[in-house]
Design a protein around this motif. Structure first.
Motif, PDB file in Angstrom:
ATOM      1  N   SER A   1       0.809  -1.224   0.000  1.00  0.00           N
ATOM      2  CA  SER A   1       0.000   0.000   0.000  1.00  0.00           C
ATOM      3  C   SER A   1       0.840   1.271   0.000  1.00  0.00           C
ATOM      4  CB  SER A   1      -0.920   0.003   1.223  1.00  0.00           C
ATOM      5  OG  SER A   1      -0.153  -0.095   2.416  1.00  0.00           O
ATOM      6  N   LEU A   2       2.132   1.146   0.317  1.00  0.00           N
ATOM      7  CA  LEU A   2       3.001   2.308   0.413  1.00  0.00           C
ATOM      8  C   LEU A   2       4.309   2.041  -0.301  1.00  0.00           C
ATOM      9  CD1 LEU A   2       2.471   3.070   4.213  1.00  0.00           C
ATOM     10  CD2 LEU A   2       1.559   4.430   2.315  1.00  0.00           C
ATOM     11  N   GLU A   3       4.987   3.117  -0.675  1.00  0.00           N
ATOM     12  CA  GLU A   3       6.291   2.984  -1.312  1.00  0.00           C
ATOM     13  C   GLU A   3       7.185   4.139  -0.890  1.00  0.00           C
ATOM     14  OE1 GLU A   3       5.234   5.042  -5.618  1.00  0.00           O
ATOM     15  OE2 GLU A   3       5.049   2.850  -5.390  1.00  0.00           O
ATOM     16  N   PRO A   4       8.498   3.984  -1.011  1.00  0.00           N
ATOM     17  CA  PRO A   4       9.404   5.070  -0.626  1.00  0.00           C
ATOM     18  C   PRO A   4       9.034   6.373  -1.321  1.00  0.00           C
ATOM     19  CG  PRO A   4      10.653   3.071  -0.963  1.00  0.00           C
ATOM     20  CD  PRO A   4       9.249   2.768  -1.410  1.00  0.00           C
ATOM     21  N   GLY A   5       9.055   7.451  -0.553  1.00  0.00           N
ATOM     22  CA  GLY A   5       8.686   8.765  -1.067  1.00  0.00           C
ATOM     23  C   GLY A   5       7.285   9.196  -0.692  1.00  0.00           C
ATOM     24  N   ASP A   6       6.435   8.239  -0.298  1.00  0.00           N
ATOM     25  CA  ASP A   6       5.085   8.598   0.122  1.00  0.00           C
ATOM     26  C   ASP A   6       5.130   9.419   1.413  1.00  0.00           C
ATOM     27  OD1 ASP A   6       3.817   7.356  -1.970  1.00  0.00           O
ATOM     28  OD2 ASP A   6       3.379   5.500  -0.879  1.00  0.00           O
ATOM     29  N   ARG A   7       4.334  10.456   1.459  1.00  0.00           N
ATOM     30  CA  ARG A   7       4.175  11.243   2.686  1.00  0.00           C
ATOM     31  C   ARG A   7       3.030  10.651   3.498  1.00  0.00           C
ATOM     32  NH1 ARG A   7       2.595  16.538   2.138  1.00  0.00           N
ATOM     33  NH2 ARG A   7       1.092  15.705   0.642  1.00  0.00           N
ATOM     34  N   VAL A   8       3.239  10.445   4.795  1.00  0.00           N
ATOM     35  CA  VAL A   8       2.233   9.755   5.603  1.00  0.00           C
ATOM     36  C   VAL A   8       2.013  10.440   6.953  1.00  0.00           C
ATOM     37  CG1 VAL A   8       2.583   7.480   4.560  1.00  0.00           C
ATOM     38  CG2 VAL A   8       3.987   8.152   6.528  1.00  0.00           C
ATOM     39  N   ALA A   9       0.770  10.351   7.424  1.00  0.00           N
ATOM     40  CA  ALA A   9       0.434  10.662   8.810  1.00  0.00           C
ATOM     41  C   ALA A   9       0.438   9.343   9.573  1.00  0.00           C
ATOM     42  CB  ALA A   9      -0.937  11.321   8.895  1.00  0.00           C
ATOM     43  N   ILE A  10       0.891   9.382  10.816  1.00  0.00           N
ATOM     44  CA  ILE A  10       1.156   8.147  11.547  1.00  0.00           C
ATOM     45  C   ILE A  10       0.262   8.043  12.780  1.00  0.00           C
ATOM     46  CG2 ILE A  10       2.926   6.828  12.792  1.00  0.00           C
ATOM     47  CD1 ILE A  10       4.993   8.352  11.006  1.00  0.00           C
ATOM     48  N   GLU A  11      -0.507   6.964  12.864  1.00  0.00           N
ATOM     49  CA  GLU A  11      -1.278   6.656  14.061  1.00  0.00           C
ATOM     50  C   GLU A  11      -0.349   5.969  15.059  1.00  0.00           C
ATOM     51  OE1 GLU A  11      -5.347   4.340  15.530  1.00  0.00           O
ATOM     52  OE2 GLU A  11      -4.963   4.594  13.385  1.00  0.00           O
ATOM     53  N   PRO A  12      -0.246   6.498  16.290  1.00  0.00           N
ATOM     54  CA  PRO A  12       0.861   6.077  17.164  1.00  0.00           C
ATOM     55  C   PRO A  12       0.643   4.839  18.004  1.00  0.00           C
ATOM     56  CG  PRO A  12      -0.304   7.919  18.137  1.00  0.00           C
ATOM     57  CD  PRO A  12      -0.936   7.687  16.792  1.00  0.00           C
ATOM     58  N   GLY A  13      -0.548   4.241  17.995  1.00  0.00           N
ATOM     59  CA  GLY A  13      -0.818   3.110  18.876  1.00  0.00           C
ATOM     60  C   GLY A  13      -0.908   1.790  18.142  1.00  0.00           C
ATOM     61  N   ILE A  14      -0.167   0.785  18.620  1.00  0.00           N
ATOM     62  CA  ILE A  14      -0.187  -0.557  18.037  1.00  0.00           C
ATOM     63  C   ILE A  14      -0.933  -1.476  18.992  1.00  0.00           C
ATOM     64  CG2 ILE A  14       1.192  -2.461  17.140  1.00  0.00           C
ATOM     65  CD1 ILE A  14       3.543  -0.480  16.893  1.00  0.00           C
ATOM     66  N   SER A  15      -2.112  -1.937  18.575  1.00  0.00           N
ATOM     67  CA  SER A  15      -2.908  -2.826  19.426  1.00  0.00           C
ATOM     68  C   SER A  15      -2.597  -4.284  19.103  1.00  0.00           C
ATOM     69  CB  SER A  15      -4.400  -2.539  19.236  1.00  0.00           C
ATOM     70  OG  SER A  15      -4.743  -2.622  17.867  1.00  0.00           O
ATOM     71  N   CYS A  16      -3.077  -5.195  19.960  1.00  0.00           N
ATOM     72  CA  CYS A  16      -2.696  -6.610  19.818  1.00  0.00           C
ATOM     73  C   CYS A  16      -3.514  -7.351  18.772  1.00  0.00           C
ATOM     74  CB  CYS A  16      -2.819  -7.314  21.175  1.00  0.00           C
ATOM     75  SG  CYS A  16      -4.523  -7.687  21.687  1.00  0.00           S
ATOM     76  N   TRP A  17      -4.747  -6.900  18.521  1.00  0.00           N
ATOM     77  CA  TRP A  17      -5.698  -7.532  17.600  1.00  0.00           C
ATOM     78  C   TRP A  17      -6.099  -8.948  18.020  1.00  0.00           C
ATOM     79  CZ3 TRP A  17      -8.407  -4.280  15.221  1.00  0.00           C
ATOM     80  CH2 TRP A  17      -7.854  -3.102  14.724  1.00  0.00           C
ATOM     81  N   ARG A  18      -5.851  -9.301  19.283  1.00  0.00           N
ATOM     82  CA  ARG A  18      -6.246 -10.618  19.785  1.00  0.00           C
ATOM     83  C   ARG A  18      -7.251 -10.536  20.938  1.00  0.00           C
ATOM     84  NH1 ARG A  18      -0.755 -10.909  19.085  1.00  0.00           N
ATOM     85  NH2 ARG A  18      -0.403 -10.452  21.290  1.00  0.00           N
TER      86      ARG A  18
END
Length: 364
Positions: free
Chosen positions: A94-111
């Motif tokens: 979905s992404l490649e080098p050079g893409d500008r991105v906004a970052i969501e800072p929380g990583i959940s477990c999904w379990r």
């Protein structure tokens, strides 16, 4: 070289050493090397370009704790960020080098159950930037899951991308409170979160918004951002009854939802008394962990009290609001700094002082 100083160190072999702002003691930040983990198949490496300072960052700096989270060893600070993709993992499409991105800072477990039910913001195993023991994002580069990096529309800047984090709080609050074109909204507190909540409520269609604060400057900013009316209040709990009358006069109609973006005894008492029967009070700010408030009279009027914690699935909507012009966060960015030792210290001092500072932003 990062803007404002030598924040990127070249070893002489062409390899850049990743540098970050480390919280090492109370009121002490140091720019020091930050070793990144290896990039996983679903991760990306991001060159960070914009980072905003949040109130929680300042709280950690001043006390080494925020609520129940305690900094026990040096930690990289910062969580409101955007940047440019440098490298992608082998499975990232979905992404490649050079893409500008906004970052969501929380990583959940999904379990866990909250994650499975779609309320991943309530995950008990959440790994959130700059929430101990997890390192933050005020660094030259970070590694993060690709699915938490959202491509910026062409007309949205990196600074605006970093503002998606605080804006997400307001968006999540409006969703929880079901703000819409028939919802008159009262907002308690015109700090950074109160102001982004004002912008979000208007974007959700609220026809009339009144905002309350103790500070004249913040109220003037709120008025310029589109508040229909403003009410200056005191810090004295005994003034609540008189101030509710002023608030009702300013609204000129029933208050359907109050969003308390401060979270103190007095603001919550005002919210519960001002909201009309059958309305809602949404507690957004967390100024006091324990409050004494007139809950029984509010319950007798069937005023619902709801809370929020961070946000979920908000970045796409935030970016659409920014792309379409329904929300303009640029006026909230009042101060900008580079990434030298001196500027990092000055930036946090500026944010901590308050005054006319709303959002202090690093440009790396």
């Amino acid at each position: 070289m990062g803007k404002g100083g030598m924040s990127i160190v070249d070893h002489g072999d062409g390899e850049e050493q990743n540098m970050a702002a480390w919280l090492v003691a109370i009121n002490t930040l140091k720019i020091q090397p930050f070793n990144l983990p290896s990039i996983g198949p679903h991760d990306v490496r991001v060159r960070v370009k914009a980072v905003g300072i949040c109130g929680s960052d300042v709280h950690y700096l001043k006390t080494l704790r925020c609520a129940d989270f305690i900094v026990k060893e040096p930690m990289v600070i910062g969580h409101e960020c955007a940047g440019i993709i440098v490298e992608v993992g082998s499975q990232v499409t979905s992404l490649e080098p050079g893409d500008r991105v906004a970052i969501e800072p929380g990583i959940s477990c999904w379990r866990c159950d909250p994650c499975k039910q779609g309320r991943y913001n309530l995950c008990p195993d959440m790994k959130f930037f700059a929430t101990p023991p997890v390192h933050g994002s005020l660094a030259n580069q970070i590694v993060h899951p690709a699915d938490l990096c959202f491509k910026l529309p062409q007309n949205v800047s990196l600074e605006e991308g970093a503002m998606c984090e605080p804006l997400s709080v307001g968006v999540h609050a409006c969703r929880r409170a079901n703000i819409g074109p028939e919802t008159n909204v009262l907002i308690m507190g015109a700090g950074p979160i109160g102001l982004v909540t004002l912008l979000a409520a208007r974007a959700f269609g609220a026809p009339r918004i009144v905002i309350v604060d103790v500070d004249d400057h913040r109220l003037s900013v709120a008025k310029n951002l589109g508040a229909d009316d403003i009410v200056k209040v005191s810090t004295n709990i005994e003034d609540v009854a008189d101030e509710v009358i002023q608030i009702h006069k300013a609204m000129g109609a029933g208050i359907d939802v109050t969003l308390d973006c401060a979270g103190f005894n007095k603001t919550m008492s005002t919210a519960l008394n001002a909201t009309q029967a059958g309305g809602k009070v949404c507690l957004v700010g967390m100024g006091h962990s324990i409050m004494t408030v007139p809950l029984t009279p509010a319950a007798a009027r069937e005023v619902d009290v709801i809370g929020i914690f961070r946000y979920k699935n908000t970045w796409p909507l935030c970016l659409e609001f920014l792309r379409s012009g329904k929300i303009d966060v640029k006026p909230l960015i009042t101060h900008r700094f580079g990434f030298s030792q001196k500027e990092v210290e000055e930036a946090f001092e500026t944010s901590a002082r308050g005054g006319n500072a709303i959002k202090v932003m690093f440009n790396l």
